[in-house]
Write an enzyme that holds these catalytic residues in place. Structure first.
Site, PDB file in Angstrom:
ATOM      1  N   GLN A  95     -21.048  43.314  44.422  1.00  0.00           N
ATOM      2  CA  GLN A  95     -20.499  41.769  44.900  1.00  0.00           C
ATOM      3  C   GLN A  95     -21.053  40.820  44.118  1.00  0.00           C
ATOM      4  O   GLN A  95     -22.490  40.734  44.144  1.00  0.00           O
ATOM      5  CB  GLN A  95     -20.768  41.795  46.440  1.00  0.00           C
ATOM      6  CG  GLN A  95     -20.229  40.385  47.057  1.00  0.00           C
ATOM      7  CD  GLN A  95     -18.785  40.719  46.726  1.00  0.00           C
ATOM      8  OE1 GLN A  95     -18.029  41.161  47.303  1.00  0.00           O
ATOM      9  NE2 GLN A  95     -18.432  39.175  46.409  1.00  0.00           N
ATOM     10  N   LYS A 117     -13.708  43.361  53.115  1.00  0.00           N
ATOM     11  CA  LYS A 117     -13.513  44.764  52.336  1.00  0.00           C
ATOM     12  C   LYS A 117     -13.496  45.905  53.348  1.00  0.00           C
ATOM     13  O   LYS A 117     -12.948  46.880  53.134  1.00  0.00           O
ATOM     14  CB  LYS A 117     -14.305  44.654  50.975  1.00  0.00           C
ATOM     15  CG  LYS A 117     -13.853  43.902  50.112  1.00  0.00           C
ATOM     16  CD  LYS A 117     -14.986  43.409  48.983  1.00  0.00           C
ATOM     17  CE  LYS A 117     -14.255  42.409  47.943  1.00  0.00           C
ATOM     18  NZ  LYS A 117     -15.516  41.911  46.890  1.00  0.00           N
ATOM     19  N   ASP A 175     -13.424  47.187  40.230  1.00  0.00           N
ATOM     20  CA  ASP A 175     -13.063  45.797  40.015  1.00  0.00           C
ATOM     21  C   ASP A 175     -12.589  45.412  38.435  1.00  0.00           C
ATOM     22  O   ASP A 175     -11.821  44.625  38.273  1.00  0.00           O
ATOM     23  CB  ASP A 175     -14.745  45.063  39.865  1.00  0.00           C
ATOM     24  CG  ASP A 175     -14.724  44.121  41.285  1.00  0.00           C
ATOM     25  OD1 ASP A 175     -13.874  43.948  41.874  1.00  0.00           O
ATOM     26  OD2 ASP A 175     -15.849  44.022  41.393  1.00  0.00           O
TER      27      ASP A 175
END
Ligand code: NDP
Length: 304
Positions: free
Chosen positions: A97, A53, A120
């Protein structure tokens, strides 16, 4: 032989659009969008994802800020960090995460992220907006799958779509997005009876279960489009011999390296029946990161 839907090439297209969006902001005197990534613990796969990322952020000019916390971090410490990032006007997107180490409540953490910074798309507010068909930050993986399907010109209106898997991050939002585009959608899961017959009804089959090679060629309607979201690491040779019977190169890699990545669909078998298939790796995986960065750009825009 089916067409391979190249996720990597489409991710490159998506990333280029994000890069141009970032350039445009800079040309207007605005700072680069900033993504804060919170990584708790030592899960090796999570470290790889976070590294990927960060590299993608660098490529498109998004500022990536990493916060690493020890595996034995208390929930209050994580919550306080999220509160600080929520309040920080220099941060546009926040990503925690997953999976979090044992003892930490991922729902609590995800629900704490400000919906405006929830890149997200997992916050109940954003999930609710999706349910209502309103704009919001949407989960990256299904959004990117929809973008890939649109790029390949698949007309979803009236299509029979089957989504295998009902998680909040892939299966359910994917089904809602397909419904929004007027597909007739069935969601199948671990309690679905006669899964092969259900799958065989699908003009579009999306597999997001996390079971290597679950979907056999005989489960696929001839000419169907197959999107394989699953990412599985196979080490068991007996399993490999079964699921890679029509994919000898995968079996060779498994034998040579002791492990190989594959999806939920038996790719070699699917290639003989379907009209188009996403490979694993190189299919949905790269698209997800591109979707995340597109959401970060959107979140930065909304913050202006
Ligand atoms: P979850 O484990 O949260 O959900 C799996 C779903 O599959 C559940 O709904 C479960 O049913 C269903 N399921 C499990 N086993 C079976 C079975 N034998 N038959 C039918 N249904 C079954 O997984 P995720 O949605 O988070 O992820 C799914 C896969 O996608 C994983 O391999 C993951 O690594 C991958 N993934 C890939 C991404 C990418 O970027 N390419 C991003 C996110 C995920 P039930 O609800 O009944 O338990």
């Amino acid at each position: 032989m089916a067409t391979i839907l190249d996720g990597k090439a489409h991710a490159d297209r998506m990333l280029e659009l994000v890069r141009l969006g970032v350039e445009d902001r800079k040309a207007r005197g605005l700072r680069a969008p900033a993504l804060a990534v919170v990584l708790v613990g030592d899960d090796p796969a999570s470290h790889v994802y976070v590294r990927n990322k960060a590299a993608a952020c660098a490529r498109v000019g998004i500022t990536s800020i990493e916060h690493r916390l020890a595996a034995d971090t208390h929930q209050e410490v994580l919550d306080t960090l999220i509160d600080q990032l929520n309040a920080d006007s220099e941060v546009d997107g926040i990503l925690v995460q997953l999976p979090l180490p044992k003892g930490l409540d991922s729902k609590e953490a995800l629900h704490r992220i400000s919906p405006a910074k929830d890149v997200d798309g997992f916050h109940p507010m954003n999930q609710g907006l999706l349910l209502e068909g309103l704009p919001g930050l949407r989960p990256c993986t299904p959004t990117a799958c929809m973008s890939l399907l649109a790029h390949h010109g698949l007309q979803l209106k009236g299509l029979r779509a089957v989504v295998l898997g009902r998680s909040e991050i892939v299966g359910k939002p994917m089904a809602l997005m397909l419904l929004e585009q007027h597909a007739t959608v069935t969601i199948a899961h671990s309690r679905t009876q006669d899964l092969p017959s259900v799958c065989r009804e699908a003009d579009l089959l999306v597999a997001a279960v996390g079971r290597p090679g679950l979907v056999e060629g005989s489960w696929i309607k001839p000419g169907a489009v197959v999107v394989d979201v699953g990412i599985n690491r196979v080490e068991d040779l007996a399993l490999g011999e079964r699921i890679f019977a029509a994919e000898p190169r995968k079996l060779e890699v498994l034998k040579a390296k002791g492990a190989v990545l594959c999806g939920d669909v038996r790719f070699g078998e699917a290639m003989q029946v379907a009209s188009a298939v996403t490979p694993v790796p190189g299919g949905v995986g790269p698209l997800t990161i591109a979707g995340l960065l597109a959401n970060t750009l959107t979140a930065a825009g909304a913050g202006r």
